[in-house]
Design an enzyme around this catalytic site. Structure first.
Site, PDB file in Angstrom:
ATOM      1  N   HIS A   1       0.819  -1.203  -0.003  1.00  0.00           N
ATOM      2  CA  HIS A   1       0.070  -0.050  -0.075  1.00  0.00           C
ATOM      3  C   HIS A   1       0.696   1.178   0.011  1.00  0.00           C
ATOM      4  O   HIS A   1       1.528   1.548   1.057  1.00  0.00           O
ATOM      5  CB  HIS A   1      -0.821   0.244   1.150  1.00  0.00           C
ATOM      6  CG  HIS A   1      -1.804   1.248   1.199  1.00  0.00           C
ATOM      7  ND1 HIS A   1      -3.149   0.999   1.528  1.00  0.00           N
ATOM      8  CD2 HIS A   1      -1.755   2.611   0.963  1.00  0.00           C
ATOM      9  CE1 HIS A   1      -3.828   2.107   1.611  1.00  0.00           C
ATOM     10  NE2 HIS A   1      -2.838   3.304   1.333  1.00  0.00           N
TER      11      HIS A   1
ATOM     12  N   PHE B   1       2.347   7.383  -4.628  1.00  0.00           N
ATOM     13  CA  PHE B   1       3.508   7.667  -5.260  1.00  0.00           C
ATOM     14  C   PHE B   1       3.262   9.115  -5.908  1.00  0.00           C
ATOM     15  O   PHE B   1       4.083   9.988  -6.096  1.00  0.00           O
ATOM     16  CB  PHE B   1       3.922   7.004  -6.408  1.00  0.00           C
ATOM     17  CG  PHE B   1       4.906   5.908  -5.997  1.00  0.00           C
ATOM     18  CD1 PHE B   1       5.698   5.617  -5.100  1.00  0.00           C
ATOM     19  CD2 PHE B   1       4.580   4.614  -6.880  1.00  0.00           C
ATOM     20  CE1 PHE B   1       6.680   4.711  -4.866  1.00  0.00           C
ATOM     21  CE2 PHE B   1       5.209   3.336  -6.718  1.00  0.00           C
ATOM     22  CZ  PHE B   1       6.371   3.320  -5.539  1.00  0.00           C
TER      23      PHE B   1
ATOM     24  N   ASN C   1      -5.460   6.931  -6.198  1.00  0.00           N
ATOM     25  CA  ASN C   1      -6.071   8.177  -6.008  1.00  0.00           C
ATOM     26  C   ASN C   1      -5.516   9.632  -6.215  1.00  0.00           C
ATOM     27  O   ASN C   1      -5.200  10.451  -5.351  1.00  0.00           O
ATOM     28  CB  ASN C   1      -6.612   8.385  -4.579  1.00  0.00           C
ATOM     29  CG  ASN C   1      -5.325   8.428  -3.461  1.00  0.00           C
ATOM     30  OD1 ASN C   1      -4.418   7.659  -3.899  1.00  0.00           O
ATOM     31  ND2 ASN C   1      -5.612   9.130  -2.339  1.00  0.00           N
TER      32      ASN C   1
ATOM     33  N   HIS D   1      -4.419  -0.692   6.249  1.00  0.00           N
ATOM     34  CA  HIS D   1      -4.052   0.254   7.226  1.00  0.00           C
ATOM     35  C   HIS D   1      -4.801   0.236   8.420  1.00  0.00           C
ATOM     36  O   HIS D   1      -5.682   1.210   8.884  1.00  0.00           O
ATOM     37  CB  HIS D   1      -3.737   1.624   6.753  1.00  0.00           C
ATOM     38  CG  HIS D   1      -4.949   2.127   5.823  1.00  0.00           C
ATOM     39  ND1 HIS D   1      -6.276   2.224   6.139  1.00  0.00           N
ATOM     40  CD2 HIS D   1      -4.733   2.936   4.819  1.00  0.00           C
ATOM     41  CE1 HIS D   1      -6.998   2.812   5.391  1.00  0.00           C
ATOM     42  NE2 HIS D   1      -6.087   3.110   4.217  1.00  0.00           N
TER      43      HIS D   1
ATOM     44  N   ASP E   1       1.444   2.650   3.508  1.00  0.00           N
ATOM     45  CA  ASP E   1       0.613   3.796   3.339  1.00  0.00           C
ATOM     46  C   ASP E   1       1.403   4.982   3.305  1.00  0.00           C
ATOM     47  O   ASP E   1       0.797   6.043   3.596  1.00  0.00           O
ATOM     48  CB  ASP E   1      -0.728   3.928   4.323  1.00  0.00           C
ATOM     49  CG  ASP E   1      -1.587   4.876   3.804  1.00  0.00           C
ATOM     50  OD1 ASP E   1      -1.826   5.253   2.829  1.00  0.00           O
ATOM     51  OD2 ASP E   1      -2.405   5.392   4.986  1.00  0.00           O
TER      52      ASP E   1
ATOM     53  N   HIS F   1       3.220  14.622   1.332  1.00  0.00           N
ATOM     54  CA  HIS F   1       2.792  16.080   1.096  1.00  0.00           C
ATOM     55  C   HIS F   1       3.834  17.260   1.381  1.00  0.00           C
ATOM     56  O   HIS F   1       4.617  16.702   2.322  1.00  0.00           O
ATOM     57  CB  HIS F   1       1.520  16.447   2.097  1.00  0.00           C
ATOM     58  CG  HIS F   1       0.462  15.659   1.871  1.00  0.00           C
ATOM     59  ND1 HIS F   1      -0.458  15.941   0.641  1.00  0.00           N
ATOM     60  CD2 HIS F   1      -0.200  14.614   2.596  1.00  0.00           C
ATOM     61  CE1 HIS F   1      -1.637  15.140   0.796  1.00  0.00           C
ATOM     62  NE2 HIS F   1      -1.360  14.049   1.632  1.00  0.00           N
TER      63      HIS F   1
ATOM     64  N   ALA G   1      -3.807  15.159   5.554  1.00  0.00           N
ATOM     65  CA  ALA G   1      -3.573  13.810   6.011  1.00  0.00           C
ATOM     66  C   ALA G   1      -2.576  13.055   5.049  1.00  0.00           C
ATOM     67  O   ALA G   1      -2.487  12.699   4.008  1.00  0.00           O
ATOM     68  CB  ALA G   1      -4.743  13.016   6.190  1.00  0.00           C
TER      69      ALA G   1
END
Length: 350
Positions: free
Chosen positions: A17, A20, A45, A178, A251, A255, A267
């Site tokens: 998971h 990128f 996403n 997760h 996960d 950012h 998040a």
């Protein structure tokens, strides 16, 4: 727990998971995964989600172009499910080896999930196709109704969505991604061989006190959010149990620093540079290092029906300082455990 230096050798791991992103961000972060991991399940996403075979092929091409020469790494692509996803895209993508799995985001559950599924029954026809194909469903397990407390969203998801879904499609392979609660850990432990879960380093190492007491630590903020200590301990006990349906999924979700350290921060924890030392620390603390290789390198391939990687990595029990920041497009990425001394140093041996 010893502080003496020693080395453990494990099969090259996989990350089941990861995010990128795209563009310069993608080119910056991919090498931190491709150097140590053999494969990774890539989340779909993006701002324009990966919902079709053609966009998945193009995205995979951009990832492959970002892999440094000499790294032996394979991105495994996923299809973002929506209320209007066409079953033909799933079937063609899976049979052609483009899509490894499909991803269920409840609408507005996390970053770039506004296109997600508004009602699970809307995709029941798609799930029937996936069940027939043997194609795994990857689930962000939170309900999103505004009246449900954010700390309760995962437990409520089990009752309202996951259990009815699995009863309706008993042969569907499902990864509860997760997981963050004792309810989820127990649910997976009590499940059958068609149910597995990934766990992140931050949810194993920390709880919500670490994020909120003595000042807010935005680089520990992710979704699902960190929970109480009792939940953290349940997750740690789950991975220490040796159950082969728990496996590594970072996960990792980068950012820019300014988007994390703001009045309304994003998040996501960018943990790719430090994930393996962090996981090793947890397994050492739990006296569970005999299960470490299976968690990192064996359980995931077994669930997905894939061969284990041929290469190896070594983790040596000695301090290794995590880089404080990574430059990206005139901004900075702050990795998980930035500037701290990790207990383990990792190197590729093949």
């Amino acid at each position: 727990m010893t502080t003496e230096s020693y080395t453990i050798k494990i099969r090259r791991p996989d990350d089941w998971h990861i995010h990128f992103r795209d563009g310069e961000m993608l080119r910056t972060v991919v090498p931190y995964t491709s150097h140590y991991f053999g494969r990774a399940i890539v989340m779909p996403n993006l701002l324009t989600p990966i919902t079709e075979v053609v966009s998945a092929k193009a995205y995979r091409g951009r990832i492959l172009a970002a892999i440094p020469e000499g790294d032996n790494f394979q991105p495994l692509m996923t299809c973002y499910l929506t209320d209007t996803t066409e079953s033909s895209q799933i079937e063609i993508g899976y049979k052609e080896g483009i899509f490894t799995a499909c991803k269920l985001y409840p609408a507005n559950a996390t970053t770039n999930s506004s296109h997600g599924v508004s009602d699970i029954k809307n995709i029941y026809p798609l799930l029937a196709v996936m069940e027939k194909l043997g194609m795994p469903l990857l689930v962000h397990g939170e309900v999103t109704a505004s009246h449900i407390d954010i700390f309760d969203r995962e437990a409520r998801f089990i009752e309202q969505v996951m259990e009815p879904l699995r009863n309706q499609f008993p042969a569907l392979k499902v990864v509860f991604e997760h997981i963050t609660t004792k309810e989820a850990a127990q649910y997976v432990l009590e499940g059958n061989n068609n149910l597995a879960a990934t766990l992140t380093p931050q949810h194993l190492m920390f709880n919500r006190n670490h994020m909120l007491v003595g000042g807010i630590r935005p680089h520990l903020y992710c979704l699902p959010v960190l929970k109480r200590n009792v939940h953290q301990e349940a997750l740690r006990a789950a991975v220490a149990s040796g159950c082969d349906r728990f496996f590594l999924g970072t996960d990792s979700a980068p950012h820019a620093q300014q988007k994390k350290e703001s009045s309304c921060g994003c998040a996501g924890v960018f943990n790719a540079p430090s994930a393996l030392p962090a996981y090793a620390t947890v397994f050492e603390e739990m006296n569970a290092l005999p299960h470490f290789e299976a968690f990192c390198s064996l359980n995931g391939p077994k669930f997905y029906g894939l061969p284990v990687n041929e290469g190896f990595i070594e983790l040596t029990r000695k301090p290794s300082t995590v880089i404080e920041h990574i430059d990206c497009n005139n901004e900075k990425l702050i990795p998980f455990l930035a500037g701290e001394d990790a207990r383990w140093d990792v190197k590729v041996t093949d």
